[in-house]
Design a protein around this motif. Structure first.
Motif, short mmCIF file in Angstrom:
data_model
loop_
_atom_site.label_atom_id
_atom_site.label_comp_id
_atom_site.label_asym_id
_atom_site.label_seq_id
_atom_site.Cartn_x
_atom_site.Cartn_y
_atom_site.Cartn_z
N ILE A 269 0.83 -1.20 0.00
CA ILE A 269 0.00 0.00 0.00
C ILE A 269 0.87 1.25 0.00
O ILE A 269 0.57 2.23 -0.71
CB ILE A 269 -0.95 -0.03 1.21
CG1 ILE A 269 -1.99 -1.13 1.04
CG2 ILE A 269 -1.63 1.32 1.39
CD1 ILE A 269 -2.83 -1.37 2.26
N VAL A 270 1.94 1.24 0.78
CA VAL A 270 2.84 2.40 0.81
C VAL A 270 3.47 2.63 -0.56
O VAL A 270 3.50 3.77 -1.07
CB VAL A 270 3.93 2.22 1.89
CG1 VAL A 270 4.98 3.31 1.77
CG2 VAL A 270 3.32 2.20 3.28
N CYS A 271 3.98 1.56 -1.18
CA CYS A 271 4.59 1.69 -2.51
C CYS A 271 3.55 2.11 -3.55
O CYS A 271 3.84 2.92 -4.45
CB CYS A 271 5.24 0.37 -2.92
SG CYS A 271 6.67 -0.10 -1.94
N TYR A 272 2.35 1.58 -3.42
CA TYR A 272 1.27 1.93 -4.36
C TYR A 272 0.90 3.39 -4.23
O TYR A 272 0.71 4.10 -5.23
CB TYR A 272 0.06 1.04 -4.06
CG TYR A 272 -1.01 1.05 -5.13
CD1 TYR A 272 -0.72 0.70 -6.44
CD2 TYR A 272 -2.32 1.39 -4.81
CE1 TYR A 272 -1.71 0.70 -7.42
CE2 TYR A 272 -3.31 1.38 -5.77
CZ TYR A 272 -3.00 1.04 -7.08
OH TYR A 272 -3.97 1.04 -8.04
N PHE A 273 0.82 3.88 -3.00
CA PHE A 273 0.50 5.28 -2.78
C PHE A 273 1.59 6.19 -3.35
O PHE A 273 1.29 7.18 -4.02
CB PHE A 273 0.33 5.54 -1.28
CG PHE A 273 0.02 6.97 -0.94
CD1 PHE A 273 -1.28 7.43 -0.95
CD2 PHE A 273 1.04 7.85 -0.61
CE1 PHE A 273 -1.57 8.75 -0.64
CE2 PHE A 273 0.76 9.17 -0.29
CZ PHE A 273 -0.56 9.62 -0.31
N VAL A 274 2.84 5.85 -3.09
CA VAL A 274 3.95 6.68 -3.58
C VAL A 274 3.98 6.67 -5.11
O VAL A 274 4.19 7.72 -5.74
CB VAL A 274 5.29 6.17 -3.01
CG1 VAL A 274 6.47 6.92 -3.64
CG2 VAL A 274 5.31 6.32 -1.50
N PHE A 275 3.75 5.50 -5.71
CA PHE A 275 3.78 5.40 -7.17
C PHE A 275 2.69 6.27 -7.80
O PHE A 275 2.96 7.04 -8.73
CB PHE A 275 3.59 3.94 -7.58
CG PHE A 275 3.44 3.74 -9.07
CD1 PHE A 275 4.53 3.84 -9.91
CD2 PHE A 275 2.19 3.46 -9.62
CE1 PHE A 275 4.39 3.66 -11.28
CE2 PHE A 275 2.04 3.29 -10.98
CZ PHE A 275 3.15 3.38 -11.82
#
Length: 297
Positions: A269-275
């Motif tokens: 979720i963190v990587c998805y949000f940043v992307f």
């Protein structure tokens, strides 16, 4: 905010982002993933369009509610029955949640494509695929160009008919249908005539004679390399977490959602949000930099 900093990057990076945003939005039905994608898609569209974005964003709310409410009428699976209809057919809570997930996915895809049409112009599309499939790319570019052209021409025809007192916005339903058919007929004639003129122009300019060359103003700069590396790393992390159950979700017949106690869910979720926040962050950073520089003048 009118300037879109993200669109100034190499078209390959723009296209790669939208490929990731759309594909991830289609396959991840985890509520947290859907929420990130939907909210960030709307925010990015708002940073590009400004106040004019509220019309489309506002239209997505009733669409979301409609799709979420309709789904349980076709999907009866679920353990918690909210009510019954048509002689005992159940309307379940699980089916409604699944309908909300499908509606969120649908709204998300629409919002990403709304900004895609503004970022990925015809020349960028030609830059990416022109060398691999020049003929197909040219046809697709012309088709995409005709969509806004048809809309603009239809408005012009309707305004011209209104100026001579033949508008179809008043009168009976039959009058409105006839006015619409006249506009469609005029559009068809205009498109056919334009096609003939375009074909003659291309032939007179030597299209199809000899080996075709390509020209582009786009180049890969250092900032493009940096952003591309960051995007690829984030996409790889998202895919890895997804394959390891980080986005595992089922709604029917019972709801099972991977929680934040799952490390892969949290990292994903963190990587998805940043992307997905990359375009918005670039635009906001550009706006802040511009305001600081202007204040020093």
């Amino acid at each position: 905010m009118s300037r879109d900093s993200f669109s100034t990057y190499n078209p390959g990076i723009n296209f790669l982002f939208y490929i990731g945003a759309v594909l991830f939005g289609m396959f991840f039905i985890h509520p947290a993933f859907l929420g990130c994608s939907c909210i960030l898609a709307m925010i990015y569209y708002a940073t590009v369009r400004g106040i004019r974005a509220l019309k489309l964003i506002g239209g997505m709310i009733p669409l979301f509610i409609l799709l979420a409410v309709i789904n349980p009428f076709f999907n009866i699976y679920g353990q918690h029955v909210l009510f019954t209809y048509l002689g005992g057919r159940p309307y379940t809570f699980e089916a409604m949640c699944y309908g909300m997930a499908v509606a969120g996915m649908f709204v998300t895809i629409i919002m990403w494509f709304a900004s895609y049409n503004m970022v990925m112009t015809g020349d960028k599309f030609m830059y990416i695929f022109g060398r691999m499939a020049p003929s197909i790319t040219l046809v697709l570019t012309m088709v995409m160009r005709f969509v806004p052209s048809f809309r603009k021409k239809a408005i012009q025809i309707a305004a011209a008919r209104k100026s001579v007192g033949k508008a179809g916005d008043s009168g009976s339903g039959r009058d409105k249908v006839e006015n619409g058919m006249i506009i469609v007929s005029a559009l068809t004639n205009w498109a056919l005539e334009g096609g003939i003129i375009t074909a003659d122009s291309m032939q007179s300019r030597g299209y199809g004679c000899g080996q075709r060359t390509a020209f582009s103003i786009y180049r890969f700069a250092f900032r493009d390399v940096v952003l591309l590396s960051v995007m690829l790393l984030l996409m790889a992390a998202i895919i890895f977490c997804g394959l390891n159950g980080g986005a595992a979700t089922t709604y029917t017949p019972e709801i099972n959602i991977a929680g934040f106690d799952n490390l892969y869910s949290l990292i994903g979720i963190v990587c998805y949000f940043v992307f997905l926040a990359i375009p918005t962050a670039l635009n906001i950073g550009e706006e802040i930099t511009w305001r600081i520089l202007r204040s020093r003048i």
